[in-house]
Design an enzyme around this catalytic site. Sequence first.
Site, PDB file in Angstrom:
ATOM      1  N   GLN A   1      13.916 -21.231  29.057  1.00 24.18           N
ATOM      2  CA  GLN A   1      14.635 -22.362  29.656  1.00 24.18           C
ATOM      3  C   GLN A   1      13.677 -23.143  30.557  1.00 24.18           C
ATOM      4  OE1 GLN A   1      18.793 -20.922  31.080  1.00 24.18           O
ATOM      5  NE2 GLN A   1      17.536 -19.107  30.924  1.00 24.18           N
ATOM      6  N   ASN A   2      12.494 -22.628  30.747  1.00 22.06           N
ATOM      7  CA  ASN A   2      11.559 -23.250  31.688  1.00 22.06           C
ATOM      8  C   ASN A   2      10.856 -24.440  31.050  1.00 22.06           C
ATOM      9  OD1 ASN A   2      12.339 -21.184  33.290  1.00 22.06           O
ATOM     10  ND2 ASN A   2      10.478 -19.966  33.042  1.00 22.06           N
TER      11      ASN A   2
ATOM     12  N   GLY B   1      14.540 -13.081  34.346  1.00 18.71           N
ATOM     13  CA  GLY B   1      14.437 -14.118  35.378  1.00 18.71           C
ATOM     14  C   GLY B   1      15.380 -15.286  35.204  1.00 18.71           C
ATOM     15  N   THR B   2      16.575 -15.026  34.711  1.00 22.33           N
ATOM     16  CA  THR B   2      17.565 -16.101  34.631  1.00 22.33           C
ATOM     17  C   THR B   2      18.881 -15.642  35.240  1.00 22.33           C
ATOM     18  OG1 THR B   2      18.832 -17.575  33.177  1.00 22.33           O
ATOM     19  CG2 THR B   2      18.177 -15.456  32.222  1.00 22.33           C
TER      20      THR B   2
ATOM     21  N   HIS C   1      15.007 -26.133  27.108  1.00 19.62           N
ATOM     22  CA  HIS C   1      15.349 -27.232  28.017  1.00 19.62           C
ATOM     23  C   HIS C   1      14.254 -28.283  28.078  1.00 19.62           C
ATOM     24  CE1 HIS C   1      18.524 -24.537  30.198  1.00 19.62           C
ATOM     25  NE2 HIS C   1      18.899 -24.922  28.996  1.00 19.62           N
TER      26      HIS C   1
ATOM     27  N   ARG D   1       7.354 -32.102  40.807  1.00 19.32           N
ATOM     28  CA  ARG D   1       7.445 -30.823  40.085  1.00 19.32           C
ATOM     29  C   ARG D   1       6.312 -30.688  39.072  1.00 19.32           C
ATOM     30  NH1 ARG D   1      13.009 -29.989  37.651  1.00 19.32           N
ATOM     31  NH2 ARG D   1      11.988 -28.121  36.888  1.00 19.32           N
TER      32      ARG D   1
ATOM     33  N   TYR E   1      10.541 -35.459  39.618  1.00 20.29           N
ATOM     34  CA  TYR E   1       9.875 -34.827  38.465  1.00 20.29           C
ATOM     35  C   TYR E   1       8.354 -34.925  38.585  1.00 20.29           C
ATOM     36  CZ  TYR E   1      13.999 -33.332  36.055  1.00 20.29           C
ATOM     37  OH  TYR E   1      15.141 -32.641  35.738  1.00 20.29           O
TER      38      TYR E   1
ATOM     39  N   ASP F   1       7.992 -25.650  32.491  1.00 14.70           N
ATOM     40  CA  ASP F   1       6.683 -25.690  33.166  1.00 14.70           C
ATOM     41  C   ASP F   1       5.491 -25.453  32.249  1.00 14.70           C
ATOM     42  OD1 ASP F   1       6.691 -22.849  32.787  1.00 14.70           O
ATOM     43  OD2 ASP F   1       7.672 -22.550  34.728  1.00 14.70           O
TER      44      ASP F   1
ATOM     45  N   GLU G   1      18.103  -9.447  40.935  1.00 12.03           N
ATOM     46  CA  GLU G   1      19.507  -9.655  41.299  1.00 12.03           C
ATOM     47  C   GLU G   1      20.411  -9.465  40.081  1.00 12.03           C
ATOM     48  OE1 GLU G   1      20.277 -10.399  44.427  1.00 12.03           O
ATOM     49  OE2 GLU G   1      18.179 -10.670  45.050  1.00 12.03           O
TER      50      GLU G   1
HETATM   51  C1  BJW Z   1      13.521 -13.195  39.243  1.00 14.32           C
HETATM   52  C2  BJW Z   1      12.424 -13.223  40.026  1.00 14.32           C
HETATM   53  C3  BJW Z   1      11.361 -12.465  39.585  1.00 14.32           C
HETATM   54  C4  BJW Z   1      13.801 -14.476  40.990  1.00 14.32           C
HETATM   55  N1  BJW Z   1      11.448 -11.775  38.444  1.00 14.32           N
HETATM   56  N2  BJW Z   1      13.609 -12.507  38.112  1.00 14.32           N
HETATM   57  C5  BJW Z   1      29.962 -23.123  28.186  1.00 14.32           C
HETATM   58  C6  BJW Z   1      30.647 -22.732  29.300  1.00 14.32           C
HETATM   59  C7  BJW Z   1      30.556 -23.451  30.491  1.00 14.32           C
HETATM   60  C8  BJW Z   1      29.778 -24.597  30.597  1.00 14.32           C
HETATM   61  C9  BJW Z   1      29.080 -24.997  29.470  1.00 14.32           C
HETATM   62  C10 BJW Z   1      29.180 -24.268  28.290  1.00 14.32           C
HETATM   63  N3  BJW Z   1      28.392 -24.880  27.362  1.00 14.32           N
HETATM   64  C11 BJW Z   1      27.808 -25.954  27.946  1.00 14.32           C
HETATM   65  C12 BJW Z   1      28.218 -26.072  29.213  1.00 14.32           C
HETATM   66  C13 BJW Z   1      27.805 -27.146  30.170  1.00 14.32           C
HETATM   67  C14 BJW Z   1      26.467 -26.927  30.827  1.00 14.32           C
HETATM   68  C15 BJW Z   1      26.540 -25.636  31.650  1.00 14.32           C
HETATM   69  O1  BJW Z   1      26.037 -24.608  31.285  1.00 14.32           O
HETATM   70  N4  BJW Z   1      27.134 -25.680  32.822  1.00 14.32           N
HETATM   71  C16 BJW Z   1      27.243 -24.487  33.670  1.00 14.32           C
HETATM   72  C17 BJW Z   1      26.370 -24.660  34.903  1.00 14.32           C
HETATM   73  C18 BJW Z   1      28.689 -24.248  34.000  1.00 14.32           C
HETATM   74  N5  BJW Z   1      25.387 -26.878  29.852  1.00 14.32           N
HETATM   75  C19 BJW Z   1      24.824 -27.988  29.377  1.00 14.32           C
HETATM   76  O2  BJW Z   1      25.208 -29.092  29.706  1.00 14.32           O
HETATM   77  C20 BJW Z   1      23.693 -27.824  28.383  1.00 14.32           C
HETATM   78  N6  BJW Z   1      23.915 -28.616  27.220  1.00 14.32           N
HETATM   79  C21 BJW Z   1      24.826 -28.273  26.302  1.00 14.32           C
HETATM   80  O3  BJW Z   1      25.476 -27.256  26.390  1.00 14.32           O
HETATM   81  O4  BJW Z   1      24.929 -29.149  25.240  1.00 14.32           O
HETATM   82  C22 BJW Z   1      25.801 -28.777  24.157  1.00 14.32           C
HETATM   83  C23 BJW Z   1      25.007 -28.187  23.028  1.00 14.32           C
HETATM   84  C24 BJW Z   1      24.805 -26.813  22.949  1.00 14.32           C
HETATM   85  C25 BJW Z   1      24.078 -26.283  21.876  1.00 14.32           C
HETATM   86  C26 BJW Z   1      23.551 -27.124  20.942  1.00 14.32           C
HETATM   87  C27 BJW Z   1      23.742 -28.496  21.053  1.00 14.32           C
HETATM   88  C28 BJW Z   1      24.466 -29.012  22.115  1.00 14.32           C
HETATM   89  C29 BJW Z   1      22.379 -28.317  28.978  1.00 14.32           C
HETATM   90  C30 BJW Z   1      21.913 -27.475  30.104  1.00 14.32           C
HETATM   91  C31 BJW Z   1      20.676 -28.112  30.740  1.00 14.32           C
HETATM   92  C32 BJW Z   1      20.192 -27.351  31.964  1.00 14.32           C
HETATM   93  N7  BJW Z   1      19.217 -28.124  32.628  1.00 14.32           N
HETATM   94  C33 BJW Z   1      18.472 -27.536  33.735  1.00 14.32           C
HETATM   95  C34 BJW Z   1      17.441 -28.585  34.200  1.00 14.32           C
HETATM   96  C35 BJW Z   1      16.302 -28.652  33.149  1.00 14.32           C
HETATM   97  C36 BJW Z   1      15.262 -29.642  33.517  1.00 14.32           C
HETATM   98  C37 BJW Z   1      14.533 -29.293  34.765  1.00 14.32           C
HETATM   99  O5  BJW Z   1      13.901 -28.223  34.857  1.00 14.32           O
HETATM  100  O6  BJW Z   1      14.606 -30.116  35.664  1.00 14.32           O
HETATM  101  O7  BJW Z   1      17.821 -26.327  33.321  1.00 14.32           O
HETATM  102  S1  BJW Z   1      19.518 -26.963  35.085  1.00 14.32           S
HETATM  103  C38 BJW Z   1      18.536 -25.556  35.459  1.00 14.32           C
HETATM  104  O8  BJW Z   1      19.287 -24.338  35.170  1.00 14.32           O
HETATM  105  C39 BJW Z   1      17.368 -25.573  34.467  1.00 14.32           C
HETATM  106  C40 BJW Z   1      17.233 -24.128  34.121  1.00 14.32           C
HETATM  107  O9  BJW Z   1      16.540 -23.982  32.880  1.00 14.32           O
HETATM  108  C41 BJW Z   1      18.661 -23.659  34.070  1.00 14.32           C
HETATM  109  C42 BJW Z   1      18.803 -22.166  34.216  1.00 14.32           C
HETATM  110  O10 BJW Z   1      18.373 -21.747  35.469  1.00 14.32           O
HETATM  111  P1  BJW Z   1      17.607 -20.370  35.625  1.00 14.32           P
HETATM  112  O11 BJW Z   1      16.303 -20.439  34.948  1.00 14.32           O
HETATM  113  O12 BJW Z   1      18.504 -19.262  35.215  1.00 14.32           O
HETATM  114  O13 BJW Z   1      17.310 -20.350  37.204  1.00 14.32           O
HETATM  115  P2  BJW Z   1      18.242 -19.823  38.408  1.00 14.32           P
HETATM  116  O14 BJW Z   1      17.666 -20.356  39.653  1.00 14.32           O
HETATM  117  O15 BJW Z   1      19.664 -20.077  38.156  1.00 14.32           O
HETATM  118  O16 BJW Z   1      18.057 -18.235  38.364  1.00 14.32           O
HETATM  119  C43 BJW Z   1      16.801 -17.621  38.640  1.00 14.32           C
HETATM  120  C44 BJW Z   1      16.968 -16.136  38.449  1.00 14.32           C
HETATM  121  O17 BJW Z   1      15.676 -15.526  38.563  1.00 14.32           O
HETATM  122  C45 BJW Z   1      17.865 -15.462  39.504  1.00 14.32           C
HETATM  123  O18 BJW Z   1      18.819 -14.646  38.841  1.00 14.32           O
HETATM  124  C46 BJW Z   1      16.898 -14.594  40.312  1.00 14.32           C
HETATM  125  O19 BJW Z   1      17.467 -13.377  40.768  1.00 14.32           O
HETATM  126  C47 BJW Z   1      15.817 -14.336  39.310  1.00 14.32           C
HETATM  127  N8  BJW Z   1      14.493 -14.059  39.869  1.00 14.32           N
HETATM  128  N9  BJW Z   1      12.685 -14.066  41.138  1.00 14.32           N
HETATM  129  C48 BJW Z   1      12.633 -11.830  37.748  1.00 14.32           C
HETATM  130  N10 BJW Z   1      10.214 -12.419  40.330  1.00 14.32           N
END
Ligand code: BJW
Length: 254
Positions: A111-112, A197-198, A129, A80, A77, A114, A224
Amino acid sequence: MLLRDMMRNERAGLSTRLIEALRSARHVVALTGSGLSAESGIPTFRGVDGYWRRYRVEDLASPHGFARDPRLVWTWYNERWQRCRTAEPNPGHRALAELERALPRVTVVTQNVDGLHLRAGSRNVLELHGTLRKAYCTRCAERAPMPDDGWPLDAIDHDCGGRMRPGVVWFGEALPHGAWEAAQAAVASADVLLVVGTSALVYPAAGLWESAPRGCITVEINPEETPISDRLDERYASPAGSLLPQLLDAAQRR
Ligand code: BJW
């Protein structure tokens, strides 16, 4: 719409429906993910150079990983934080900030972690997040700002017996108090929802679009396809840094 405007919009590839919806919108909501910051030099999570291609999520972004090896987690971290702190907002972040000044109401739900939306000038931002700007204690919840040089590895143990940890949301953890409810309420009152971008793989953020009311135009901006691409009204397979400024430009030409 003037013929000149129609021709310009065609060049940008934006639909007339989207442009008209933006121009009359009372509330635009943008749900953003790491792809928006990719053009600022910050890696995504699941892309070719993404973090989860190089590291195990359970080691670095889970409560268990932190309990097992807090120094490893803090080292990651801190790296980062350095990258994010020195990165600059890109034209996509700036266009959303400008849109907030141009339209009656814009909410950014990100979700970022940063902080680039805030640094670009967006004010109405919900950080689902958490943030890298803060640390807090696992036991007493005391908060502290992140030092510029990162969290000192010899200061992880807190006076109360807990440990200082990054102010972000790991898998299995709840979202920051009120942020999820506020995000749902924002989407429920949106006329335009931009999903930018997610990968739409992480819940609950990935399901937020389902709160959009009837009549709201839902739009994905992502080079994508994602699991929700077919569920939204429109899709632009473009980088956010070029599409969002075009969208701002179109919204401003009233
Ligand atoms: C471009 C581009 C350009 C490239 N222009 N685009 C229901 C179903 C199944 C599972 C669950 C569910 N509910 C909960 C879960 C469990 C879990 C979960 O989702 N698991 C799945 C993986 C299956 N979720 C949780 O545990 C969450 N908590 C929770 O649900 O608690 C219950 C609750 C809910 C509501 C109220 C109260 C309680 C917590 C999730 C925490 C996620 N944490 C992270 C780390 C954060 C800290 C850190 O940064 O270190 O968050 S993981 C990581 O993934 C980070 C991101 O925010 C998150 C999403 O990723 P993101 O941003 O989408 O990135 P990528 O890499 O996946 O995608 C990038 C995209 O950009 C791509 O599509 C590219 O094509 C595109 N791109 N260049 C536009 N120039």
